[in-house]
Design an enzyme around this catalytic site. Sequence first.
Site, PDB file in Angstrom:
ATOM      1  N   ARG A  41       0.810  -1.222   0.000  1.00  0.00           N
ATOM      2  CA  ARG A  41       0.000   0.000   0.000  1.00  0.00           C
ATOM      3  C   ARG A  41       0.837   1.263   0.000  1.00  0.00           C
ATOM      4  O   ARG A  41       0.386   2.329  -0.386  1.00  0.00           O
ATOM      5  CB  ARG A  41      -0.922   0.027   1.224  1.00  0.00           C
TER       6      ARG A  41
ATOM      7  N   ARG B 113      16.614  28.317   4.008  1.00  0.00           N
ATOM      8  CA  ARG B 113      15.983  28.793   5.247  1.00  0.00           C
ATOM      9  C   ARG B 113      17.067  28.631   6.312  1.00  0.00           C
ATOM     10  O   ARG B 113      17.307  27.523   6.783  1.00  0.00           O
ATOM     11  CB  ARG B 113      14.750  27.957   5.578  1.00  0.00           C
TER      12      ARG B 113
ATOM     13  N   HIS C 177      18.458  29.750  11.731  1.00  0.00           N
ATOM     14  CA  HIS C 177      17.437  30.263  12.655  1.00  0.00           C
ATOM     15  C   HIS C 177      17.503  29.633  14.045  1.00  0.00           C
ATOM     16  O   HIS C 177      17.965  28.508  14.211  1.00  0.00           O
ATOM     17  CB  HIS C 177      16.042  30.014  12.072  1.00  0.00           C
TER      18      HIS C 177
ATOM     19  N   LYS D 106      14.038  21.153  18.383  1.00  0.00           N
ATOM     20  CA  LYS D 106      13.095  20.698  17.364  1.00  0.00           C
ATOM     21  C   LYS D 106      13.528  19.387  16.743  1.00  0.00           C
ATOM     22  O   LYS D 106      14.715  19.129  16.560  1.00  0.00           O
ATOM     23  CB  LYS D 106      12.905  21.768  16.293  1.00  0.00           C
TER      24      LYS D 106
ATOM     25  N   HIS E 215      19.758  26.433  13.136  1.00  0.00           N
ATOM     26  CA  HIS E 215      19.338  25.397  12.192  1.00  0.00           C
ATOM     27  C   HIS E 215      18.942  26.036  10.866  1.00  0.00           C
ATOM     28  O   HIS E 215      18.389  27.132  10.831  1.00  0.00           O
ATOM     29  CB  HIS E 215      18.140  24.638  12.777  1.00  0.00           C
TER      30      HIS E 215
ATOM     31  N   TYR F 174       8.628  20.360  11.507  1.00  0.00           N
ATOM     32  CA  TYR F 174       9.332  20.727  12.733  1.00  0.00           C
ATOM     33  C   TYR F 174       8.422  20.370  13.905  1.00  0.00           C
ATOM     34  O   TYR F 174       7.338  20.941  14.029  1.00  0.00           O
ATOM     35  CB  TYR F 174       9.564  22.233  12.835  1.00  0.00           C
TER      36      TYR F 174
ATOM     37  N   ASP G  83      12.631  35.635  17.963  1.00  0.00           N
ATOM     38  CA  ASP G  83      13.099  35.018  16.723  1.00  0.00           C
ATOM     39  C   ASP G  83      14.455  35.608  16.343  1.00  0.00           C
ATOM     40  O   ASP G  83      14.630  36.826  16.339  1.00  0.00           O
ATOM     41  CB  ASP G  83      12.065  35.280  15.619  1.00  0.00           C
TER      42      ASP G  83
ATOM     43  N   LYS H 261      13.840  38.572   5.211  1.00  0.00           N
ATOM     44  CA  LYS H 261      14.327  38.382   6.582  1.00  0.00           C
ATOM     45  C   LYS H 261      15.713  37.724   6.566  1.00  0.00           C
ATOM     46  O   LYS H 261      16.640  38.188   7.229  1.00  0.00           O
ATOM     47  CB  LYS H 261      13.341  37.519   7.369  1.00  0.00           C
ATOM     48  N   ASP H 262      15.855  36.636   5.803  1.00  0.00           N
ATOM     49  CA  ASP H 262      17.128  35.912   5.789  1.00  0.00           C
ATOM     50  C   ASP H 262      18.238  36.716   5.110  1.00  0.00           C
ATOM     51  O   ASP H 262      19.404  36.597   5.481  1.00  0.00           O
ATOM     52  CB  ASP H 262      16.963  34.553   5.120  1.00  0.00           C
TER      53      ASP H 262
END
Length: 191
Positions: A27, A62, A65, A74, A121, A133, A144, A174-175
């Site tokens: 399956r 990403r 952070h 996480k 990370h 996450y 943050d 932001k990054d």
Amino acid sequence: MVTKFDFKETAIKGLIEVTPFNADDVRGCFTKDYSKEVFEQNGIPYDLQEVFYTTSHKGVIRALHFQRVRQQPKLVRCIYGHVYDVVVDLRKNSKTFRKWLDFDLVGEQHNEILVPAGCAHGYLVLEPSIVSYKCSEKFYGEYDGGIRWDDPDIGIDWPLEKIGGREKLILSDKDKNLPTFREFVEKYGAF
């Protein structure tokens, strides 16, 4: 084929490679990537608070952070696709301070990592991907934080050739505007 939970320590204290429970049959597959009981039986206290998902195009970075206060350990898994995942130890009293480790997280492999508090990370998306996450602390926007993905003092060797080179990168505003490692330490200190 059935794989059972397996936990592998890495060179960065508290950063653990996790093989989740997975059962394949005609399956498809059934995957259990977190069990409070199994984690605790293996000496890993982990209390799940929130779950986030990101959907990203090939070429997205990403990174890097973290939460400056009320740090957010996480459990990270690429559910679909493939990401080049990086963790940087930012704990000033750690033997591996400023060291980084990389991991190929691949949806079909079901592999994941447990990122401890005090680490940054991030990841480079090598194929269109969905990343999960599972966080043991809530997200607080006011705490943050992050460091530039291409910080020269950290020196991560991102495999940009796998996305067609630096010109193919996709970064959020932001990054693009995150501080360097030195700027961050001057303003906030290390963890």
